[in-house]
Design a protein around this motif. Structure first.
Motif, PDB file in Angstrom:
ATOM      1  N   ASP A 160       0.822  -1.270  -0.116  1.00 32.50           N
ATOM      2  CA  ASP A 160      -0.114   0.197  -0.202  1.00 32.50           C
ATOM      3  C   ASP A 160       0.920   1.295  -0.003  1.00 32.50           C
ATOM      4  O   ASP A 160       0.323   2.448   0.409  1.00 32.50           O
ATOM      5  CB  ASP A 160      -0.898  -0.213   1.278  1.00 32.50           C
ATOM      6  N   LEU A 200      -2.812   4.921  -9.753  1.00 32.87           N
ATOM      7  CA  LEU A 200      -2.893   4.910  -8.379  1.00 32.87           C
ATOM      8  C   LEU A 200      -2.507   6.281  -7.838  1.00 32.87           C
ATOM      9  O   LEU A 200      -3.105   6.473  -6.696  1.00 32.87           O
ATOM     10  CB  LEU A 200      -2.265   3.799  -7.930  1.00 32.87           C
ATOM     11  N   PHE A 258      -5.286   8.600  -6.407  1.00 37.19           N
ATOM     12  CA  PHE A 258      -5.911   8.345  -5.326  1.00 37.19           C
ATOM     13  C   PHE A 258      -5.045   8.436  -4.135  1.00 37.19           C
ATOM     14  O   PHE A 258      -3.814   8.782  -4.087  1.00 37.19           O
ATOM     15  CB  PHE A 258      -6.690   6.846  -5.114  1.00 37.19           C
ATOM     16  N   SER A 289      -4.232   7.025   0.189  1.00 35.60           N
ATOM     17  CA  SER A 289      -3.828   5.887   0.479  1.00 35.60           C
ATOM     18  C   SER A 289      -4.958   4.668   0.641  1.00 35.60           C
ATOM     19  O   SER A 289      -4.621   3.589   1.424  1.00 35.60           O
ATOM     20  CB  SER A 289      -3.315   6.113   2.084  1.00 35.60           C
ATOM     21  N   HIS A 290      -6.105   4.748   0.265  1.00 39.50           N
ATOM     22  CA  HIS A 290      -6.990   4.016   0.346  1.00 39.50           C
ATOM     23  C   HIS A 290      -6.821   2.780  -0.875  1.00 39.50           C
ATOM     24  O   HIS A 290      -7.713   1.666  -0.936  1.00 39.50           O
ATOM     25  CB  HIS A 290      -8.290   4.476  -0.202  1.00 39.50           C
ATOM     26  N   TRP A 291      -6.049   2.906  -1.893  1.00 34.75           N
ATOM     27  CA  TRP A 291      -5.578   1.930  -2.596  1.00 34.75           C
ATOM     28  C   TRP A 291      -4.705   0.712  -1.970  1.00 34.75           C
ATOM     29  O   TRP A 291      -3.836   1.020  -1.005  1.00 34.75           O
ATOM     30  CB  TRP A 291      -5.090   2.153  -4.091  1.00 34.75           C
ATOM     31  N   ARG A 302      -9.288  -0.824  -4.236  1.00 37.95           N
ATOM     32  CA  ARG A 302      -9.429   0.313  -3.579  1.00 37.95           C
ATOM     33  C   ARG A 302     -10.466  -0.057  -2.582  1.00 37.95           C
ATOM     34  O   ARG A 302     -11.543  -0.763  -2.771  1.00 37.95           O
ATOM     35  CB  ARG A 302      -9.536   1.335  -4.636  1.00 37.95           C
ATOM     36  N   ARG A 319     -13.325   1.906  -0.678  1.00 38.20           N
ATOM     37  CA  ARG A 319     -14.419   3.346  -0.484  1.00 38.20           C
ATOM     38  C   ARG A 319     -15.217   3.178   0.512  1.00 38.20           C
ATOM     39  O   ARG A 319     -15.846   1.997   1.035  1.00 38.20           O
ATOM     40  CB  ARG A 319     -15.090   3.401  -1.952  1.00 38.20           C
ATOM     41  N   ALA A 371      -8.807  -1.677  -8.550  1.00 40.63           N
ATOM     42  CA  ALA A 371      -8.375  -0.416  -8.578  1.00 40.63           C
ATOM     43  C   ALA A 371      -8.355   0.213  -9.792  1.00 40.63           C
ATOM     44  O   ALA A 371      -7.954   1.618  -9.609  1.00 40.63           O
ATOM     45  CB  ALA A 371      -6.510  -0.610  -8.261  1.00 40.63           C
TER      46      ALA A 371
END
Length: 432
Positions: free
Chosen positions: A7, A42, A45, A47-49, A69, A71, A87
């Motif tokens: 991550d 990526l 986005f 840090s949610h991936w 990812r 959400r 992703a």
């Protein structure tokens, strides 16, 4: 099988060579799950991936990658739940798993176990190949009473376009060889269109340069917007263009963009943006824009013909029209690649384990804070409580929850939380 969770970009970059090797070997993997595409994508986005990466032993090379990812959104009662997306959503027409063909059967159970240890309410497997049995194997690990499995169709009701079909050309080694696969009428039409441009000095087809790429994309976007803004809605259309703009600029920077521009007396009348995959020699038509008032040669057919001829000359083996079985695509003689959108959901509608995923805490805090500021105290309290159940020492959640409690007359409880918040902040500074 061991599954690592990647991550950070530092971790991702260390896996680049292994990812590329797996991608080359995977017959189902297409450009949108390549390292070269996802590395730039990526960055759009926060840090949610994350990527689940499987290997047989600690010092072995990775044999499978599942880029995802997270959400998070709030339910009406204020409790937050998360969904896992592929992703590549929502810029990619293909998504999914990348795995060595002979190792996927070992990797999939390990990936499923890792997913079950996370806290989510829904897993969306959107736009994965329908002929790839690995997704059915993955779903088999969720055939339990606590899960609900489903699939979705994606047919546009307005024009009956099926967005789970990708018309794709298998290119012949030569342009003339490709033309022989078409109807006599289509062969004649494409030859005539190309001759018209070559014979008319007012018409030209050019490629963007580093100096013009931004302006060329903006001009194409303006033509696209004029055609689609009313149908898609202005706000949504601008969101789509913002995504496309960055995606195309990134592709140009990598050398992965083929974008012929048709000009009349130097003014753009049409442009066609195609992503090119140098590893698999695949071209993927991504978007186009054209001046609807232009009265010259049919610009869409012309630029597709120009692209196919040029890319055959560069050794490309496939030309993919991507999602949608619009009638004009069928004129080029494609075969149909079918996609599927699969769903795994908890029957309760709550996250697995009824807890927040740790990487969802910042999003949950934002959602609870918004409810707090709007005076929806019950919903905000549910969000803060949920965060503190995952991380009892979250200083921001403690402080904001204390403010809420003080507001509703629970001063003693508020003071207790304020002391905990102060202590948590002191510990954070000391650890830092």
């Amino acid at each position: 099988m061991i599954v690592d969770l990647i991550d950070t970009f530092e971790q991702l970059d260390r896996a680049a060579g292994e990812w590329e090797a797996v991608y080359r070997a995977d017959p189902h993997a297409r450009y949108f799950v390549s390292f070269r595409f996802l590395r730039d994508w990526l960055q759009s986005f926060d840090s949610h991936w994350f990527v689940l990466a499987a290997k047989p032993a600690p010092k072995s090379s990775y044999e499978a990658f599942l880029p995802l990812r997270l959400r998070t959104y709030a339910r009406p009662d204020g409790r937050c739940v998360s969904e896992i997306l592929m992703a590549g959503n929502y810029g990619a027409d293909y998504t999914g798993l990348v795995a060595l063909p002979d190792r996927a059967r070992s990797a999939i159970p390990a990936l499923a176990r890792s997913l079950k240890l996370m806290h989510w309410s829904r897993l969306n497997l959107d736009y994965v190949p329908a002929d790839d049995m690995r997704y059915r194997q993955l779903l088999a690990h969720f055939k339990e009473p606590g899960f609900r499995l489903d699939s979705e169709v994606r047919v546009n009701q307005r024009d009956n376009v099926n967005n789970l079909v990708c018309p794709t050309l298998e290119l012949a080694p030569t342009w003339e060889g490709y033309l022989e696969t078409l109807s006599a009428n289509m062969r004649q039409k494409l030859r005539k269109l190309l001759r018209q441009v070559e014979a008319d000095p007012s018409l030209s087809i050019t490629q963007p340069t580093a100096a013009t790429i931004s302006a060329d994309i903006e001009a194409m976007n303006a033509l696209w917007l004029a055609r689609w803004a009313e149908r898609k809605g202005t706000e949504r259309a601008h969101r789509i263009l913002a995504t496309n703009r960055q995606l195309l600029l990134d592709a140009f920077g990598r050398g992965d963009l083929f974008m012929p521009v048709l000009r009349k007396d130097g003014i753009m009348v049409a442009a066609l943006a195609t992503l090119v995959d140098p590893l698999k020699k695949a071209a993927l038509f991504y978007m186009t824009g054209r001046d609807e008032s232009f009265e010259g040669p049919a610009p869409g057919l012309l630029l597709h013909a120009h692209s196919i001829r040029s890319l055959i000359g560069e050794g490309f083996r496939t030309y993919d029209f991507l999602r949608g079985d619009e009638p004009y695509k069928l004129l080029f003689g494609p075969r149909m690649q079918h996609l599927q959108c699969l769903r795994i959901a908890t029957r309760s509608g709550l996250n697995l384990g009824d807890r927040l995923e740790s990487r969802a805490i910042r999003s949950a805090l934002t959602l609870a804070t918004v409810a707090h500021r709007k005076g929806r105290f019950r919903q905000a309290a549910a969000g803060y409580t949920q965060i503190l159940a995952t991380n009892p020492n979250d200083a921001d959640a403690l402080y904001r929850y204390a403010q809420l409690l003080d507001k509703v007359g629970q001063a003693d409880h508020a003071r207790l939380l304020l002391r905990r918040a102060a202590y948590a902040r002191t510990r954070t500074r000391a650890d830092g």
